[in-house]
Design a protein around this motif. Sequence first.
Motif, PDB file in Angstrom:
ATOM      1  N   ASN A  42      -2.054  -3.128   4.154  1.00 50.27           N
ATOM      2  CA  ASN A  42      -0.705  -2.556   3.993  1.00 50.27           C
ATOM      3  C   ASN A  42      -0.165  -2.838   2.587  1.00 50.27           C
ATOM      4  O   ASN A  42       0.380  -1.947   1.918  1.00 50.27           O
ATOM      5  CB  ASN A  42       0.265  -3.127   5.026  1.00 50.27           C
ATOM      6  CG  ASN A  42      -0.107  -2.759   6.454  1.00 50.27           C
ATOM      7  OD1 ASN A  42       0.014  -3.567   7.369  1.00 50.27           O
ATOM      8  ND2 ASN A  42      -0.565  -1.529   6.657  1.00 50.27           N
ATOM      9  N   ILE A  43      -0.336  -4.077   2.170  1.00 51.94           N
ATOM     10  CA  ILE A  43       0.170  -4.478   0.846  1.00 51.94           C
ATOM     11  C   ILE A  43      -0.566  -3.717  -0.259  1.00 51.94           C
ATOM     12  O   ILE A  43       0.027  -3.271  -1.232  1.00 51.94           O
ATOM     13  CB  ILE A  43       0.015  -6.000   0.642  1.00 51.94           C
ATOM     14  CG1 ILE A  43       0.887  -6.749   1.663  1.00 51.94           C
ATOM     15  CG2 ILE A  43       0.400  -6.399  -0.786  1.00 51.94           C
ATOM     16  CD1 ILE A  43       0.668  -8.249   1.663  1.00 51.94           C
ATOM     17  N   TYR A  44      -1.886  -3.536  -0.091  1.00 54.38           N
ATOM     18  CA  TYR A  44      -2.679  -2.827  -1.104  1.00 54.38           C
ATOM     19  C   TYR A  44      -2.226  -1.370  -1.233  1.00 54.38           C
ATOM     20  O   TYR A  44      -2.153  -0.829  -2.341  1.00 54.38           O
ATOM     21  CB  TYR A  44      -4.162  -2.898  -0.728  1.00 54.38           C
ATOM     22  CG  TYR A  44      -5.052  -2.230  -1.746  1.00 54.38           C
ATOM     23  CD1 TYR A  44      -5.359  -2.862  -2.942  1.00 54.38           C
ATOM     24  CD2 TYR A  44      -5.575  -0.961  -1.513  1.00 54.38           C
ATOM     25  CE1 TYR A  44      -6.159  -2.253  -3.891  1.00 54.38           C
ATOM     26  CE2 TYR A  44      -6.379  -0.340  -2.459  1.00 54.38           C
ATOM     27  CZ  TYR A  44      -6.670  -0.988  -3.643  1.00 54.38           C
ATOM     28  OH  TYR A  44      -7.457  -0.375  -4.579  1.00 54.38           O
ATOM     29  N   ILE A  81      -7.542  -4.635 -10.516  1.00 53.22           N
ATOM     30  CA  ILE A  81      -8.132  -5.970 -10.676  1.00 53.22           C
ATOM     31  C   ILE A  81      -7.099  -7.062 -10.391  1.00 53.22           C
ATOM     32  O   ILE A  81      -7.365  -8.030  -9.663  1.00 53.22           O
ATOM     33  CB  ILE A  81      -8.692  -6.137 -12.115  1.00 53.22           C
ATOM     34  CG1 ILE A  81      -9.872  -5.198 -12.326  1.00 53.22           C
ATOM     35  CG2 ILE A  81      -9.113  -7.585 -12.371  1.00 53.22           C
ATOM     36  CD1 ILE A  81     -10.358  -5.141 -13.768  1.00 53.22           C
ATOM     37  N   ILE A  82      -5.885  -6.887 -10.953  1.00 50.87           N
ATOM     38  CA  ILE A  82      -4.838  -7.902 -10.774  1.00 50.87           C
ATOM     39  C   ILE A  82      -4.363  -7.938  -9.328  1.00 50.87           C
ATOM     40  O   ILE A  82      -4.145  -9.015  -8.744  1.00 50.87           O
ATOM     41  CB  ILE A  82      -3.654  -7.623 -11.718  1.00 50.87           C
ATOM     42  CG1 ILE A  82      -4.111  -7.790 -13.179  1.00 50.87           C
ATOM     43  CG2 ILE A  82      -2.474  -8.546 -11.428  1.00 50.87           C
ATOM     44  CD1 ILE A  82      -3.070  -7.408 -14.195  1.00 50.87           C
ATOM     45  N   ASN A  83      -4.209  -6.754  -8.700  1.00 49.64           N
ATOM     46  CA  ASN A  83      -3.707  -6.700  -7.330  1.00 49.64           C
ATOM     47  C   ASN A  83      -4.686  -7.296  -6.324  1.00 49.64           C
ATOM     48  O   ASN A  83      -4.282  -7.884  -5.318  1.00 49.64           O
ATOM     49  CB  ASN A  83      -3.389  -5.254  -6.946  1.00 49.64           C
ATOM     50  CG  ASN A  83      -2.152  -4.738  -7.650  1.00 49.64           C
ATOM     51  OD1 ASN A  83      -1.328  -5.521  -8.128  1.00 49.64           O
ATOM     52  ND2 ASN A  83      -2.013  -3.425  -7.757  1.00 49.64           N
ATOM     53  N   ILE A  84      -5.973  -7.108  -6.596  1.00 46.78           N
ATOM     54  CA  ILE A  84      -6.985  -7.718  -5.717  1.00 46.78           C
ATOM     55  C   ILE A  84      -6.816  -9.232  -5.721  1.00 46.78           C
ATOM     56  O   ILE A  84      -6.874  -9.903  -4.680  1.00 46.78           O
ATOM     57  CB  ILE A  84      -8.411  -7.335  -6.166  1.00 46.78           C
ATOM     58  CG1 ILE A  84      -8.686  -5.859  -5.859  1.00 46.78           C
ATOM     59  CG2 ILE A  84      -9.457  -8.215  -5.487  1.00 46.78           C
ATOM     60  CD1 ILE A  84      -8.680  -5.514  -4.382  1.00 46.78           C
ATOM     61  N   LYS A  85      -6.594  -9.797  -6.901  1.00 44.62           N
ATOM     62  CA  LYS A  85      -6.387 -11.234  -7.020  1.00 44.62           C
ATOM     63  C   LYS A  85      -5.097 -11.661  -6.305  1.00 44.62           C
ATOM     64  O   LYS A  85      -5.066 -12.677  -5.603  1.00 44.62           O
ATOM     65  CB  LYS A  85      -6.319 -11.617  -8.496  1.00 44.62           C
ATOM     66  CG  LYS A  85      -6.077 -13.103  -8.728  1.00 44.62           C
ATOM     67  CD  LYS A  85      -5.947 -13.420 -10.207  1.00 44.62           C
ATOM     68  CE  LYS A  85      -5.631 -14.911 -10.396  1.00 44.62           C
ATOM     69  NZ  LYS A  85      -5.439 -15.235 -11.838  1.00 44.62           N
ATOM     70  N   LEU A  86      -4.033 -10.850  -6.464  1.00 44.93           N
ATOM     71  CA  LEU A  86      -2.752 -11.179  -5.831  1.00 44.93           C
ATOM     72  C   LEU A  86      -2.841 -11.117  -4.307  1.00 44.93           C
ATOM     73  O   LEU A  86      -2.355 -11.994  -3.595  1.00 44.93           O
ATOM     74  CB  LEU A  86      -1.675 -10.210  -6.326  1.00 44.93           C
ATOM     75  CG  LEU A  86      -1.217 -10.343  -7.777  1.00 44.93           C
ATOM     76  CD1 LEU A  86      -0.278  -9.204  -8.138  1.00 44.93           C
ATOM     77  CD2 LEU A  86      -0.532 -11.684  -8.005  1.00 44.93           C
TER      78      LEU A  86
END
Length: 295
Positions: A214-216, A277-282
């Motif tokens: 959901n967040i992604y 890339i950043i969102n995967i980490k978050l």
Amino acid sequence: MDSIENIYYQYDLSNISINYGKNQKKFDLKSPTIVDSNLSMIYGYMPKDNKNEITLSSSVASKLNPKIHKLLGEYVDFEYVNKDEKKQTIRLKISGISNDAFDNFTLSSNVEKKIYEDTNTKKASAISFKIKDFNKIPGITKLLKDKGFNITSKEKEVTAFKNTFENTLKLFSMLSGLILVVSILIVFIIIYKISIDRYTEIGILSSLGYTKKNIYKIFSKENLQFGITSTALSILFSILFNFAYYKQFGYKLNLNISLYWLLIILNMSFTLGITWIINIKLINTETITALKGNN
């Protein structure tokens, strides 16, 4: 040759005079003006085709009026003797004053041809012609010289101008590319800053029951909107910068459709790639860690 127009024979003229009010400049013999590489304009411009205009050398102009700049746009009476041994007068506008070291003048081609037709001419002393395409002047000049013609033209000036212009275009292309790089760097910095500051938001959404999927989805939609907006603003900035540069310097940057497409592709690729890339980490950050913020 198809690249050459307005060709006509030129002759030596005798017993002519230029009259300006009470002042007069006589020429016992006048050969056709040779427009060599050293001839340039002090004031005004060379006579235009199909205009009744004349350009005077500074020495001739000073005999008509010591303040030579005041002659620009004024009219003189050009007097010559026709075939019937009668004086003829043509009223001519002074279009410019040259740096010619001799007592000289240059007439519009139509005026010059009319005088030749109306006077007793014997043997031609030169041939006048005009090269249609500015860029072909060096090539045609070399071709005629190779054929044995004693030709004078602005070959050196044109070659130097073309080289300078091409170097300027290269500089503008580099500057255009720099604008694209700066735009992309700005987008990268903004995205990175915004994404890093969202650790707490991730923690809150996770604590409220939102799954990573959901967040992604939320972040992906936001990133797509951000990418489109940033790309549109980058294009708008480039157009405005190009317009301002043209107003200031009189030249446009080499921003063509290919560069704009490159800007769109790179901007969207960097935006979506970096945010992914950043969102995967978050998203993979533990809820407790995220609520504490990024340390």
